[in-house]
Enzyme design. Structure first.
Site, PDB file in Angstrom:
ATOM      1  N   ARG A  88      11.187  -5.018  13.720  1.00 19.99           N
ATOM      2  CA  ARG A  88      11.863  -4.392  13.640  1.00 19.99           C
ATOM      3  C   ARG A  88      12.545  -3.306  14.348  1.00 19.99           C
ATOM      4  O   ARG A  88      13.176  -2.462  13.457  1.00 19.99           O
ATOM      5  CB  ARG A  88      10.871  -3.571  12.481  1.00 19.99           C
ATOM      6  CG  ARG A  88      10.526  -3.812  11.230  1.00 19.99           C
ATOM      7  CD  ARG A  88       9.870  -3.339  10.357  1.00 19.99           C
ATOM      8  NE  ARG A  88       9.505  -3.116   8.614  1.00 19.99           N
ATOM      9  CZ  ARG A  88       9.101  -4.021   7.958  1.00 19.99           C
ATOM     10  NH1 ARG A  88       8.563  -4.970   8.928  1.00 19.99           N
ATOM     11  NH2 ARG A  88       9.087  -3.882   6.956  1.00 19.99           N
ATOM     12  N   ARG A 156       2.495  -2.407  -4.735  1.00 21.51           N
ATOM     13  CA  ARG A 156       2.500  -1.270  -3.294  1.00 21.51           C
ATOM     14  C   ARG A 156       2.778  -0.094  -3.489  1.00 21.51           C
ATOM     15  O   ARG A 156       3.872   0.059  -4.071  1.00 21.51           O
ATOM     16  CB  ARG A 156       3.128  -1.783  -2.313  1.00 21.51           C
ATOM     17  CG  ARG A 156       2.589  -3.058  -1.748  1.00 21.51           C
ATOM     18  CD  ARG A 156       3.524  -4.243  -0.506  1.00 21.51           C
ATOM     19  NE  ARG A 156       4.614  -3.146  -0.131  1.00 21.51           N
ATOM     20  CZ  ARG A 156       5.199  -3.915   0.755  1.00 21.51           C
ATOM     21  NH1 ARG A 156       5.040  -5.059   1.063  1.00 21.51           N
ATOM     22  NH2 ARG A 156       5.865  -3.242   1.823  1.00 21.51           N
ATOM     23  N   ARG A 167      12.998   3.993   3.047  1.00 25.90           N
ATOM     24  CA  ARG A 167      12.947   2.603   4.350  1.00 25.90           C
ATOM     25  C   ARG A 167      13.816   1.657   3.960  1.00 25.90           C
ATOM     26  O   ARG A 167      14.189   1.758   4.814  1.00 25.90           O
ATOM     27  CB  ARG A 167      11.461   1.716   3.352  1.00 25.90           C
ATOM     28  CG  ARG A 167      10.209   1.699   3.301  1.00 25.90           C
ATOM     29  CD  ARG A 167       9.068   1.843   2.156  1.00 25.90           C
ATOM     30  NE  ARG A 167       8.851   0.303   2.509  1.00 25.90           N
ATOM     31  CZ  ARG A 167       8.817  -0.404   1.202  1.00 25.90           C
ATOM     32  NH1 ARG A 167       8.323  -0.720   0.252  1.00 25.90           N
ATOM     33  NH2 ARG A 167       8.363  -2.104   1.862  1.00 25.90           N
TER      34      ARG A 167
HETATM   35  P1  AMP Z   1       6.145  -4.615   4.781  1.00 27.84           P
HETATM   36  O1  AMP Z   1       5.039  -5.658   4.316  1.00 27.84           O
HETATM   37  O2  AMP Z   1       6.747  -5.503   6.133  1.00 27.84           O
HETATM   38  O3  AMP Z   1       6.874  -3.857   3.889  1.00 27.84           O
HETATM   39  O4  AMP Z   1       5.233  -3.682   5.956  1.00 27.84           O
HETATM   40  C1  AMP Z   1       5.216  -2.495   5.137  1.00 27.84           C
HETATM   41  C2  AMP Z   1       4.491  -1.213   6.180  1.00 27.84           C
HETATM   42  O5  AMP Z   1       4.256  -1.273   7.035  1.00 27.84           O
HETATM   43  C3  AMP Z   1       6.650  -1.047   6.760  1.00 27.84           C
HETATM   44  O6  AMP Z   1       7.022   0.106   5.733  1.00 27.84           O
HETATM   45  C4  AMP Z   1       5.789   0.446   8.052  1.00 27.84           C
HETATM   46  O7  AMP Z   1       5.348   1.090   7.729  1.00 27.84           O
HETATM   47  C5  AMP Z   1       4.996  -1.104   8.479  1.00 27.84           C
HETATM   48  N1  AMP Z   1       5.325  -2.508   9.394  1.00 27.84           N
HETATM   49  C6  AMP Z   1       5.279  -3.591   8.992  1.00 27.84           C
HETATM   50  N2  AMP Z   1       5.824  -3.963  10.171  1.00 27.84           N
HETATM   51  C7  AMP Z   1       6.204  -2.850  11.366  1.00 27.84           C
HETATM   52  C8  AMP Z   1       6.636  -3.278  12.298  1.00 27.84           C
HETATM   53  N3  AMP Z   1       7.290  -4.618  13.128  1.00 27.84           N
HETATM   54  N4  AMP Z   1       7.050  -2.433  13.232  1.00 27.84           N
HETATM   55  C9  AMP Z   1       6.653  -1.401  12.820  1.00 27.84           C
HETATM   56  N5  AMP Z   1       6.020  -1.288  11.008  1.00 27.84           N
HETATM   57  C10 AMP Z   1       5.690  -1.892  10.353  1.00 27.84           C
END
Ligand code: AMP
Length: 212
Positions: A88, A156, A167
């Protein structure tokens, strides 16, 4: 095959990663799901990640790179995997390169921001196994119950409208530069996310050269 799925939060990465995983028999590796699991279990890592996740910010590169590195070393990842939500940041992409990971394709799922905001309010995720649903586009068979494991399919906390906006900003600032990073390697392919999940899956399979 080692794949990366890129795309804004809510673009459908998790749903498409599940479809590719089922088709190719390689695991979906979602750092978001792993972090949510850690938060739910109250582990030290979860405690360190929680505040950033709740506010829609990114968890620090160190933490996320650490969990990803451990995960891809597990036996089920030896024939390939689908990275969903990692990398990310450019620093995370560089860390993957430094680990010697060979990426075959980077698939970007593009969805306009207005549509993402509308979609996120209907998104549900299984508390237990992380499977993704949408009340309109991909509903559970029984309301609120995960089809895969029978866990609770819930909204969520970070899908609340205010958090979604931040986000999306974080995505533009920190993650969108990865499109250029991978464009330069010749591995980036982009598909336009469709209203219907199955229509996007078809485009995704075509882009990856997988026969539907
Ligand atoms: P997601 O389910 O992929 O939308 O991730 C939910 C949250 O987890 C994100 O908004 C970040 O806070 C954290 N997160 C997930 N993957 C990453 C990553 N590769 N780098 C940093 N934060 C992450």
């Amino acid at each position: 095959m080692n794949l990366i799925l890129l795309g804004a939060p809510g673009a459908g990465k998790g749903t498409q990663a599940e479809a590719i995983s089922a088709k190719l028999g390689i695991p979906q590796i979602s750092t978001g799901n792993m972090l949510r699991e850690a938060v739910k279990n109250g582990t030290e890592l979860g405690l360190r990640a929680k505040a950033a996740m709740d506010s829609g910010a990114l968890v620090s590169d160190d933490i996320v790179i650490g969990i990803l590195k451990d995960r891809i070393a597990e036996p089920d990842a030896k024939n390939g995997y689908i990275l969903d939500g990692f990398p990310r940041t450019v620093a995370q992409a560089e860390a993957l390169d430094e680990m010697g990971v060979q990426i075959d394709k980077v698939l970007e799922i593009h969805v306009a921001n207005e549509r993402i905001i509308a979609r996120m309010s209907g998104r549900r995720v299984c508390e237990k196994c992380g499977a993704s649903y949408h009340i309109e586009y991909k509903p559970t068979t029984k309301p609120g119950i995960c089809d895969v494991c029978g866990g609770a399919a819930v909204q969520r906390a970070d899908d609340a409208p205010e958090t979604v906006l931040s986000r999306l900003e974080v995505y533009e600032e920190k993650t969108a530069p990865l499109k250029d990073y991978y464009w330069e390697t010749g591995k980036l392919v982009t598909v336009e996310g469709q209203e219907e999940v199955a229509d996007t899956t078809k485009l995704v399979f075509d882009a990856l050269g997988i026969n539907g």
